[in-house]
Design a protein around this motif. Structure first.
Motif, PDB file in Angstrom:
ATOM      1  N   MET A 135       0.830  -1.207   0.000  1.00 31.24           N
ATOM      2  CA  MET A 135       0.000   0.000   0.000  1.00 31.24           C
ATOM      3  C   MET A 135       0.860   1.250   0.000  1.00 31.24           C
ATOM      4  SD  MET A 135      -3.358  -0.676   2.409  1.00 31.24           S
ATOM      5  CE  MET A 135      -2.431  -1.064   3.904  1.00 31.24           C
ATOM      6  N   ALA A 136       1.933   1.232   0.782  1.00 37.79           N
ATOM      7  CA  ALA A 136       2.805   2.408   0.857  1.00 37.79           C
ATOM      8  C   ALA A 136       3.456   2.685  -0.500  1.00 37.79           C
ATOM      9  CB  ALA A 136       3.870   2.207   1.935  1.00 37.79           C
ATOM     10  N   ALA A 137       3.932   1.631  -1.142  1.00 38.54           N
ATOM     11  CA  ALA A 137       4.625   1.806  -2.422  1.00 38.54           C
ATOM     12  C   ALA A 137       3.673   2.258  -3.525  1.00 38.54           C
ATOM     13  CB  ALA A 137       5.313   0.496  -2.813  1.00 38.54           C
ATOM     14  N   VAL A 138       2.560   1.545  -3.676  1.00 37.69           N
ATOM     15  CA  VAL A 138       1.627   1.844  -4.763  1.00 37.69           C
ATOM     16  C   VAL A 138       1.012   3.230  -4.597  1.00 37.69           C
ATOM     17  CG1 VAL A 138      -0.586   1.200  -5.800  1.00 37.69           C
ATOM     18  CG2 VAL A 138       1.108  -0.564  -5.270  1.00 37.69           C
ATOM     19  N   ASN A 139       0.549   3.536  -3.383  1.00 33.85           N
ATOM     20  CA  ASN A 139      -0.098   4.825  -3.174  1.00 33.85           C
ATOM     21  C   ASN A 139       0.894   5.988  -3.174  1.00 33.85           C
ATOM     22  OD1 ASN A 139      -3.148   4.434  -2.649  1.00 33.85           O
ATOM     23  ND2 ASN A 139      -2.193   2.783  -1.483  1.00 33.85           N
ATOM     24  N   ALA A 180       2.076  11.012  -8.950  1.00 30.94           N
ATOM     25  CA  ALA A 180       1.393  11.246 -10.228  1.00 30.94           C
ATOM     26  C   ALA A 180       0.231  12.208 -10.055  1.00 30.94           C
ATOM     27  CB  ALA A 180       0.907   9.925 -10.807  1.00 30.94           C
ATOM     28  N   ALA A 181      -0.505  12.079  -8.956  1.00 28.63           N
ATOM     29  CA  ALA A 181      -1.658  12.953  -8.712  1.00 28.63           C
ATOM     30  C   ALA A 181      -1.242  14.393  -8.516  1.00 28.63           C
ATOM     31  CB  ALA A 181      -2.429  12.462  -7.493  1.00 28.63           C
ATOM     32  N   SER A 182      -0.030  14.585  -7.983  1.00 30.01           N
ATOM     33  CA  SER A 182       0.431  15.963  -7.754  1.00 30.01           C
ATOM     34  C   SER A 182       0.552  16.743  -9.060  1.00 30.01           C
ATOM     35  CB  SER A 182       1.770  15.952  -7.017  1.00 30.01           C
ATOM     36  OG  SER A 182       2.795  15.412  -7.836  1.00 30.01           O
ATOM     37  N   LEU A 183       0.706  16.036 -10.155  1.00 25.31           N
ATOM     38  CA  LEU A 183       0.816  16.694 -11.455  1.00 25.31           C
ATOM     39  C   LEU A 183      -0.531  17.223 -11.936  1.00 25.31           C
ATOM     40  CD1 LEU A 183       3.174  14.135 -13.237  1.00 25.31           C
ATOM     41  CD2 LEU A 183       3.811  16.252 -12.055  1.00 25.31           C
ATOM     42  N   THR A 184      -1.615  16.710 -11.336  1.00 26.43           N
ATOM     43  CA  THR A 184      -2.963  17.147 -11.727  1.00 26.43           C
ATOM     44  C   THR A 184      -3.420  18.362 -10.924  1.00 26.43           C
ATOM     45  OG1 THR A 184      -4.169  15.789 -10.115  1.00 26.43           O
ATOM     46  CG2 THR A 184      -3.518  14.730 -12.184  1.00 26.43           C
ATOM     47  N   PHE A 185      -2.733  18.655  -9.811  1.00 28.68           N
ATOM     48  CA  PHE A 185      -3.085  19.755  -8.915  1.00 28.68           C
ATOM     49  C   PHE A 185      -4.502  19.591  -8.329  1.00 28.68           C
ATOM     50  CE2 PHE A 185       0.059  21.499 -11.853  1.00 28.68           C
ATOM     51  CZ  PHE A 185       1.014  21.937 -10.960  1.00 28.68           C
ATOM     52  N   ARG A 186      -4.993  18.367  -8.294  1.00 29.72           N
ATOM     53  CA  ARG A 186      -6.308  18.089  -7.695  1.00 29.72           C
ATOM     54  C   ARG A 186      -6.108  17.680  -6.234  1.00 29.72           C
ATOM     55  NH1 ARG A 186      -9.099  13.767 -11.406  1.00 29.72           N
ATOM     56  NH2 ARG A 186     -10.601  13.850  -9.681  1.00 29.72           N
ATOM     57  N   ARG A 187      -6.468  18.576  -5.331  1.00 31.28           N
ATOM     58  CA  ARG A 187      -6.183  18.339  -3.915  1.00 31.28           C
ATOM     59  C   ARG A 187      -6.794  17.047  -3.403  1.00 31.28           C
ATOM     60  NH1 ARG A 187      -8.522  22.419   0.403  1.00 31.28           N
ATOM     61  NH2 ARG A 187     -10.267  20.967   0.293  1.00 31.28           N
ATOM     62  N   SER A 188      -8.054  16.767  -3.778  1.00 33.35           N
ATOM     63  CA  SER A 188      -8.724  15.572  -3.266  1.00 33.35           C
ATOM     64  C   SER A 188      -7.994  14.303  -3.698  1.00 33.35           C
ATOM     65  CB  SER A 188     -10.177  15.529  -3.738  1.00 33.35           C
ATOM     66  OG  SER A 188     -10.249  15.461  -5.149  1.00 33.35           O
ATOM     67  N   LEU A 189      -7.504  14.290  -4.923  1.00 30.37           N
ATOM     68  CA  LEU A 189      -6.794  13.114  -5.423  1.00 30.37           C
ATOM     69  C   LEU A 189      -5.443  12.955  -4.740  1.00 30.37           C
ATOM     70  CD1 LEU A 189      -7.510  10.991  -7.579  1.00 30.37           C
ATOM     71  CD2 LEU A 189      -6.123  12.294  -9.197  1.00 30.37           C
ATOM     72  N   ILE A 190      -4.765  14.070  -4.546  1.00 29.08           N
ATOM     73  CA  ILE A 190      -3.470  14.022  -3.856  1.00 29.08           C
ATOM     74  C   ILE A 190      -3.658  13.524  -2.422  1.00 29.08           C
ATOM     75  CG2 ILE A 190      -1.529  15.405  -3.019  1.00 29.08           C
ATOM     76  CD1 ILE A 190      -2.088  17.304  -5.416  1.00 29.08           C
TER      77      ILE A 190
END
Length: 284
Positions: free
Chosen positions: A244-248, A254-264
């Motif tokens: 879980m630690a590695a995958v997430n 990757a989510a940080s590139l979207t700038f979507r706070r909820s996803l990050i």
């Protein structure tokens, strides 16, 4: 046996938006409510008191399980109905659950039919901790009538108070998530049955127990990952934390590139919770 044999335990945390409908439905069905408040900052306590509920106020957020344990210990009835504040019982639901308890004396845990806002019936298809009916594919098949199963949702259920206390209640090491799976496992291991009672209908707002606030998704996902690792270790299951630690962690980058706070927050919270479990941190 009647609803007067029951105390409804409602654990709250900034639940003012959902509480009036929850408490109103319980009162209409004849079930007195005991609200255990986890240091809400909104009008939760005032609303609960205004609707005639008994209120226990915690000076900090003790988590779902510990707060429910406080409520069950304070209740003096033969049964307790554990209810999330975003749940609304249909008229007759409490009577139906108590009637099932009368008809199944060897059972301890009674689960209603939980209906989501979309009209979908929520019936948990599998549990990490189930030793029978494990349903590895997770196929959802809702029973047409009363049925025995090894696990149910903790959003709303009736349980014999003496059995709950004998089993030690919810595991107080868990702040949030998997405490219902753990309780169901211990009920089943004790030799008592768990019964689905579909004529008792409860409508669940799903995720509306607490108000929205920045960081809530991160915190929720942290506890979900930590609790999964904790119960896996408790029951001798493979440790999911490293994966879980590695995958997430990768997904959070990757989510940080979207700038979507909820996803990050979603992925970063899961990675952080799994990492905390690996390092032996507690949930409190």
């Amino acid at each position: 046996m009647s609803p007067h044999d029951v105390t409804a335990i409602v654990v709250t945390f900034d639940s003012a938006h959902a509480l009036p409908e929850c408490l109103g439905a319980l009162a209409a069905d004849g079930a007195p409510a005991l609200v255990v408040d986890n240091a809400s900052t909104d009008d939760t306590v005032a609303i609960a008191q205004g609707q005639g509920a008994r209120v226990v106020r915690n000076d900090r957020n003790l988590g779902y399980g510990r707060a429910n344990n406080i409520g069950v210990r304070a209740a003096g009835t033969a049964f307790v109905l554990v209810v999330n504040p975003d749940c609304v019982v249909d008229r007759g639901a409490v009577v139906a659950l108590v009637d099932a308890a009368r008809r199944y004396p060897d059972a301890a845990f009674f689960a209603p039919q939980i209906v989501e806002p979309s009209g979908r019936v929520f019936y948990q298809p599998r549990s990490l901790l189930a030793t029978s009916l494990t349903n590895p594919g997770g196929k959802l098949v809702v029973p047409e009538g009363e049925a025995c199963a090894p696990f149910f949702s903790g959003a709303c259920f009736l349980i014999r108070r003496d059995v709950f206390l004998e089993l030690g209640g919810f595991d107080e090491n868990i702040f949030l998530f998997y405490e219902d799976d753990d309780l169901c496992r211990r009920v089943a291991d004790s030799g008592s049955a768990l019964i689905y009672v579909p004529q008792a209908v409860v409508r669940h707002g799903r995720g509306r127990s607490s108000g929205e606030r920045p960081g809530r998704i991160f915190t929720s996902r942290w506890h979900q990952a930590w609790s999964r690792a904790y119960v896996s270790r408790k029951y001798g299951l493979p440790n999911p934390a490293p994966g879980m630690a590695a995958v997430n962690g990768l997904k959070a980058v990757a989510a940080s590139l979207t700038f979507r706070r909820s996803l990050i927050e979603r992925y970063a919270g899961s990675a952080a919770g799994a990492w905390a479990a690996m390092r032996g941190r507690k949930a409190f």
